[in-house]
Design a protein around this motif. Structure first.
Motif, PDB file in Angstrom:
ATOM      1  N   MET A 154      57.596  17.606  86.473  1.00 26.84           N
ATOM      2  CA  MET A 154      57.940  18.769  87.278  1.00 26.84           C
ATOM      3  C   MET A 154      56.692  19.644  87.445  1.00 26.84           C
ATOM      4  O   MET A 154      55.911  19.820  86.518  1.00 26.84           O
ATOM      5  CB  MET A 154      59.041  19.556  86.577  1.00 26.84           C
ATOM      6  CG  MET A 154      59.417  20.794  87.292  1.00 26.84           C
ATOM      7  SD  MET A 154      61.184  20.858  87.420  1.00 26.84           S
ATOM      8  CE  MET A 154      61.340  22.279  88.393  1.00 26.84           C
ATOM      9  N   LEU A 155      56.555  20.211  88.640  1.00 27.76           N
ATOM     10  CA  LEU A 155      55.413  21.067  88.947  1.00 27.76           C
ATOM     11  C   LEU A 155      55.653  22.488  88.453  1.00 27.76           C
ATOM     12  O   LEU A 155      56.793  22.951  88.415  1.00 27.76           O
ATOM     13  CB  LEU A 155      55.177  21.095  90.450  1.00 27.76           C
ATOM     14  CG  LEU A 155      54.751  19.776  91.091  1.00 27.76           C
ATOM     15  CD1 LEU A 155      54.751  19.925  92.593  1.00 27.76           C
ATOM     16  CD2 LEU A 155      53.400  19.342  90.590  1.00 27.76           C
ATOM     17  N   PRO A 156      54.587  23.189  88.117  1.00 24.16           N
ATOM     18  CA  PRO A 156      54.746  24.592  87.724  1.00 24.16           C
ATOM     19  C   PRO A 156      55.239  25.436  88.913  1.00 24.16           C
ATOM     20  O   PRO A 156      54.981  25.105  90.075  1.00 24.16           O
ATOM     21  CB  PRO A 156      53.340  25.029  87.320  1.00 24.16           C
ATOM     22  CG  PRO A 156      52.536  23.784  87.170  1.00 24.16           C
ATOM     23  CD  PRO A 156      53.216  22.722  87.932  1.00 24.16           C
ATOM     24  N   PRO A 157      55.943  26.511  88.625  1.00 26.27           N
ATOM     25  CA  PRO A 157      56.532  27.332  89.702  1.00 26.27           C
ATOM     26  C   PRO A 157      55.506  27.886  90.700  1.00 26.27           C
ATOM     27  O   PRO A 157      55.793  27.967  91.898  1.00 26.27           O
ATOM     28  CB  PRO A 157      57.222  28.476  88.961  1.00 26.27           C
ATOM     29  CG  PRO A 157      57.421  27.985  87.573  1.00 26.27           C
ATOM     30  CD  PRO A 157      56.347  26.983  87.304  1.00 26.27           C
ATOM     31  N   PHE A 158      54.309  28.259  90.257  1.00 26.65           N
ATOM     32  CA  PHE A 158      53.343  28.828  91.199  1.00 26.65           C
ATOM     33  C   PHE A 158      52.863  27.785  92.203  1.00 26.65           C
ATOM     34  O   PHE A 158      52.572  28.103  93.354  1.00 26.65           O
ATOM     35  CB  PHE A 158      52.170  29.495  90.468  1.00 26.65           C
ATOM     36  CG  PHE A 158      51.208  28.538  89.806  1.00 26.65           C
ATOM     37  CD1 PHE A 158      50.094  28.093  90.485  1.00 26.65           C
ATOM     38  CD2 PHE A 158      51.421  28.110  88.505  1.00 26.65           C
ATOM     39  CE1 PHE A 158      49.194  27.234  89.875  1.00 26.65           C
ATOM     40  CE2 PHE A 158      50.532  27.252  87.899  1.00 26.65           C
ATOM     41  CZ  PHE A 158      49.410  26.805  88.578  1.00 26.65           C
ATOM     42  N   ILE A 159      52.798  26.519  91.791  1.00 23.88           N
ATOM     43  CA  ILE A 159      52.398  25.457  92.718  1.00 23.88           C
ATOM     44  C   ILE A 159      53.513  25.208  93.733  1.00 23.88           C
ATOM     45  O   ILE A 159      53.255  25.024  94.923  1.00 23.88           O
ATOM     46  CB  ILE A 159      52.036  24.163  91.958  1.00 23.88           C
ATOM     47  CG1 ILE A 159      50.815  24.436  91.093  1.00 23.88           C
ATOM     48  CG2 ILE A 159      51.861  23.001  92.920  1.00 23.88           C
ATOM     49  CD1 ILE A 159      50.073  23.253  90.594  1.00 23.88           C
ATOM     50  N   ILE A 171      53.117  25.605  97.848  1.00 25.21           N
ATOM     51  CA  ILE A 171      53.526  24.554  98.795  1.00 25.21           C
ATOM     52  C   ILE A 171      54.524  25.127  99.797  1.00 25.21           C
ATOM     53  O   ILE A 171      54.416  24.888 101.007  1.00 25.21           O
ATOM     54  CB  ILE A 171      54.117  23.344  98.044  1.00 25.21           C
ATOM     55  CG1 ILE A 171      53.027  22.660  97.214  1.00 25.21           C
ATOM     56  CG2 ILE A 171      54.772  22.367  99.013  1.00 25.21           C
ATOM     57  CD1 ILE A 171      53.549  21.589  96.270  1.00 25.21           C
ATOM     58  N   ARG A 172      55.475  25.911  99.322  1.00 22.59           N
ATOM     59  CA  ARG A 172      56.471  26.513 100.202  1.00 22.59           C
ATOM     60  C   ARG A 172      55.822  27.455 101.211  1.00 22.59           C
ATOM     61  O   ARG A 172      56.135  27.416 102.410  1.00 22.59           O
ATOM     62  CB  ARG A 172      57.512  27.273  99.380  1.00 22.59           C
ATOM     63  CG  ARG A 172      58.665  27.825 100.205  1.00 22.59           C
ATOM     64  CD  ARG A 172      59.611  28.671  99.377  1.00 22.59           C
ATOM     65  NE  ARG A 172      58.977  29.862  98.832  1.00 22.59           N
ATOM     66  CZ  ARG A 172      58.669  30.947  99.559  1.00 22.59           C
ATOM     67  NH1 ARG A 172      58.922  30.978 100.835  1.00 22.59           N
ATOM     68  NH2 ARG A 172      58.115  31.988  98.995  1.00 22.59           N
ATOM     69  N   GLN A 173      54.870  28.272 100.758  1.00 21.57           N
ATOM     70  CA  GLN A 173      54.180  29.200 101.659  1.00 21.57           C
ATOM     71  C   GLN A 173      53.383  28.447 102.721  1.00 21.57           C
ATOM     72  O   GLN A 173      53.375  28.833 103.893  1.00 21.57           O
ATOM     73  CB  GLN A 173      53.256  30.122 100.870  1.00 21.57           C
ATOM     74  CG  GLN A 173      53.990  31.157 100.062  1.00 21.57           C
ATOM     75  CD  GLN A 173      53.043  32.009  99.225  1.00 21.57           C
ATOM     76  OE1 GLN A 173      51.839  31.804  99.225  1.00 21.57           O
ATOM     77  NE2 GLN A 173      53.612  32.966  98.488  1.00 21.57           N
TER      78      GLN A 173
END
Length: 60
Positions: free
Chosen positions: A1-6, A10-12
C-alpha cells in the motif's frame, strides 16, 4: 500500500489533467486587441507648430 501523501499527489495530478482537458475542449472567444497599444498623441493644439521659425542672434 502507498503512503497517503503519495495517493494525494496522484489524485491531484489526475484532477489537473482532467481540468486541462476540459479547458481545451471549452470554446473560447479571442478578441483582436493589441497587446501594447500605440502611445497616445497630443491634440493638435498642444503640439508644436511645424511652421515655427528659427532666430539666430549675432552678438559679435
Amino acid at each position: 500500500m502507498l503512503p497517503p501523501f503519495i495517493i494525494e499527489q496522484i489524485r491531484q495530478r489526475e484532477e489537473e489533467k482532467d481540468r486541462s482537458r476540459r479547458e481545451e475542449i471549452r470554446p473560447r472567444l479571442e478578441l483582436p486587441i493589441e497587446r501594447y497599444p500605440a502611445p497616445r498623441r497630443l491634440p493638435d493644439s498642444e503640439e508644436d507648430d511645424p511652421n515655427r521659425g528659427v532666430i539666430i542672434l549675432d552678438l559679435g
